[in-house]
Design an enzyme around this catalytic site. Sequence first.
Site, PDB file in Angstrom:
ATOM      1  N   TYR A   1      -5.772   3.099  -1.135  1.00  0.00           N
ATOM      2  CA  TYR A   1      -6.703   2.083  -0.640  1.00  0.00           C
ATOM      3  C   TYR A   1      -8.163   2.462  -0.901  1.00  0.00           C
ATOM      4  O   TYR A   1      -8.997   1.593  -1.145  1.00  0.00           O
ATOM      5  CB  TYR A   1      -6.423   1.781   0.841  1.00  0.00           C
ATOM      6  CG  TYR A   1      -5.193   0.916   0.958  1.00  0.00           C
ATOM      7  CD1 TYR A   1      -5.261  -0.456   0.743  1.00  0.00           C
ATOM      8  CD2 TYR A   1      -3.932   1.474   1.185  1.00  0.00           C
ATOM      9  CE1 TYR A   1      -4.128  -1.251   0.786  1.00  0.00           C
ATOM     10  CE2 TYR A   1      -2.789   0.696   1.224  1.00  0.00           C
ATOM     11  CZ  TYR A   1      -2.894  -0.675   1.022  1.00  0.00           C
ATOM     12  OH  TYR A   1      -1.775  -1.462   1.040  1.00  0.00           O
TER      13      TYR A   1
ATOM     14  N   ARG B   1      -8.834   1.371  -4.317  1.00  0.00           N
ATOM     15  CA  ARG B   1      -8.988  -0.083  -4.436  1.00  0.00           C
ATOM     16  C   ARG B   1     -10.288  -0.573  -3.796  1.00  0.00           C
ATOM     17  O   ARG B   1     -10.903  -1.527  -4.262  1.00  0.00           O
ATOM     18  CB  ARG B   1      -7.755  -0.770  -3.859  1.00  0.00           C
ATOM     19  CG  ARG B   1      -6.543  -0.491  -4.761  1.00  0.00           C
ATOM     20  CD  ARG B   1      -5.249  -0.924  -4.140  1.00  0.00           C
ATOM     21  NE  ARG B   1      -5.151  -2.357  -4.031  1.00  0.00           N
ATOM     22  CZ  ARG B   1      -4.301  -2.972  -3.201  1.00  0.00           C
ATOM     23  NH1 ARG B   1      -3.488  -2.259  -2.430  1.00  0.00           N
ATOM     24  NH2 ARG B   1      -4.243  -4.278  -3.155  1.00  0.00           N
TER      25      ARG B   1
ATOM     26  N   HIS C   1      -4.038 -11.644   4.534  1.00  0.00           N
ATOM     27  CA  HIS C   1      -3.682 -10.223   4.606  1.00  0.00           C
ATOM     28  C   HIS C   1      -4.883  -9.360   4.959  1.00  0.00           C
ATOM     29  O   HIS C   1      -4.910  -8.170   4.661  1.00  0.00           O
ATOM     30  CB  HIS C   1      -3.020  -9.793   3.283  1.00  0.00           C
ATOM     31  CG  HIS C   1      -1.759 -10.559   3.004  1.00  0.00           C
ATOM     32  ND1 HIS C   1      -1.224 -10.725   1.738  1.00  0.00           N
ATOM     33  CD2 HIS C   1      -0.916 -11.212   3.847  1.00  0.00           C
ATOM     34  CE1 HIS C   1      -0.111 -11.452   1.823  1.00  0.00           C
ATOM     35  NE2 HIS C   1       0.090 -11.764   3.083  1.00  0.00           N
TER      36      HIS C   1
ATOM     37  N   CYS D   1      -7.325   1.659  14.004  1.00  0.00           N
ATOM     38  CA  CYS D   1      -6.750   2.940  14.416  1.00  0.00           C
ATOM     39  C   CYS D   1      -5.234   2.807  14.382  1.00  0.00           C
ATOM     40  O   CYS D   1      -4.689   1.772  14.762  1.00  0.00           O
ATOM     41  CB  CYS D   1      -7.211   3.299  15.818  1.00  0.00           C
ATOM     42  SG  CYS D   1      -6.469   4.839  16.423  1.00  0.00           S
TER      43      CYS D   1
ATOM     44  N   CYS E   1      -4.543   3.425  18.551  1.00  0.00           N
ATOM     45  CA  CYS E   1      -5.129   2.641  19.652  1.00  0.00           C
ATOM     46  C   CYS E   1      -5.651   1.315  19.099  1.00  0.00           C
ATOM     47  O   CYS E   1      -5.618   1.099  17.895  1.00  0.00           O
ATOM     48  CB  CYS E   1      -6.213   3.467  20.367  1.00  0.00           C
ATOM     49  SG  CYS E   1      -7.854   3.403  19.599  1.00  0.00           S
TER      50      CYS E   1
ATOM     51  N   CYS F   1     -10.184   8.095  14.329  1.00  0.00           N
ATOM     52  CA  CYS F   1     -10.700   6.991  15.143  1.00  0.00           C
ATOM     53  C   CYS F   1     -11.864   7.479  16.024  1.00  0.00           C
ATOM     54  O   CYS F   1     -11.711   8.450  16.762  1.00  0.00           O
ATOM     55  CB  CYS F   1      -9.559   6.459  16.002  1.00  0.00           C
ATOM     56  SG  CYS F   1     -10.070   5.279  17.243  1.00  0.00           S
TER      57      CYS F   1
ATOM     58  N   CYS G   1     -10.544   6.780  20.174  1.00  0.00           N
ATOM     59  CA  CYS G   1      -9.598   7.672  20.876  1.00  0.00           C
ATOM     60  C   CYS G   1      -9.683   9.110  20.363  1.00  0.00           C
ATOM     61  O   CYS G   1      -9.132  10.014  20.967  1.00  0.00           O
ATOM     62  CB  CYS G   1      -8.168   7.139  20.756  1.00  0.00           C
ATOM     63  SG  CYS G   1      -7.482   7.255  19.079  1.00  0.00           S
TER      64      CYS G   1
END
Length: 333
Positions: free
Chosen positions: A88, A91, A144, A152, A155, A211, A214
């Site tokens: 990702y 991309r 999408h 996260c 969480c 994250c 959290c």
Amino acid sequence: MSSSTSFHQSSRQQKPPKRSWASTSVSDFQAVLKSSKRVLALCGAGLSASSGLETFRGAGGMWRNYKASALATPEAFENDPGLVWLFYAYRRHKALNAKPNMGHYALAELARRKGEEGFMCLSQNIDGLSQRANHPAAQLKLLHSSLFDLKCFSCPYIEKDNFSDPLHPSLIIDEASITARLSAASKTNKKSLSNSTSKSPTIPIDELPHCPACKTGLLRPGVVWFDESLPKQTLTEIDQWIGSGLIDLCLVIGTTAQVYPAASYVQVASKEGARIAVVNMDSRELGSAGSLRSVDFLFEGDAARVLPDILGGVVGGLEEFCGGGGDGERGSG
Ligand code: BJW
Ligand code: ZN
């Protein structure tokens, strides 16, 4: 990586051309488009192909040995989050350095000309190019989600529109080092992406983005993976638009139309009596748009070239839309 995990070119090559009854007349299509009060479009990766972005099922280069569909799952992320993040991050980098093409601009202009009641675009694309072509936001539903949303894994934390590149120091896109990491990981793991936890993660977990809420959960791309539900609010808004009147025409652009529920909107429109108009480089695998009738249309070719041609009668010349505006500082590639 074994050859069984490579992409699908071989099956594509073997498929014979499929006979279609659909019309290829641009003037007939333009007459239908002009008289259509409500037009729905379903777009896929082929719309951005001319901008230099690989299609989902046609990815090549260093990702040629991976099935994109095996990386686009929560199980793959659990198994090797570094591998999925590299996919990702790569991309994100490509999309940020790509520019919208004339197909994106033509659809954005069609949206403005037809208005909110008259045109709705459902995009499966996560690359942000329609937004950068100034497609009116209310007429663009991202089925999408987006490459630039983060969530996260543990969480409810969500961050929208994070365009940082690299997103994190461990995700710098340098093709040589990614290729080396992919090759090292595949040698040590004999990977089965969806089964057991990877013995030798492509990137160590503590080096991946975590994250900020959290602190312990891993951040993940905010896109919709297989077996995940599509954004509820988006589905509700689409249902409201579809429920507010009959659809006269459904454009199916650059998609294999085989991923659900996205593909089902073509069937919904067709059942309501809409004509279908397909724009695709390859008319052999058209999923839910595969049974075209004589009232339908088929335009084989590059969406970036075909869309300005066939929408031209309604949107007019597009020079002013692709010359100066809307591309912002992220379109430098
Ligand atoms: C050009 C061109 C040029 C090239 N010009 N053209 C009903 C029936 C069967 C299965 C299911 C069902 N309902 C649900 C399912 C399961 C599953 C599914 O659909 N599976 C199918 C594979 C059978 N669906 C799901 O899992 C969905 N979730 C769900 O239903 O959840 C239920 C649930 C409810 C409540 C709680 C929990 C769960 C989610 C689907 C999400 C799909 N996400 C992906 C990945 C996103 C992130 C990423 O991109 O990495 O979205 S999959 C992938 O496919 C991606 C794409 O958006 C999507 C569509 O691909 P697209 O755009 O069509 O690309 P390609 O590559 O396939 O095609 C490109 C086309 O362009 C080709 O035709 C070329 O010829 C053409 N082309 N150059 C014009 N220049
Ligand atoms: Zn968290």
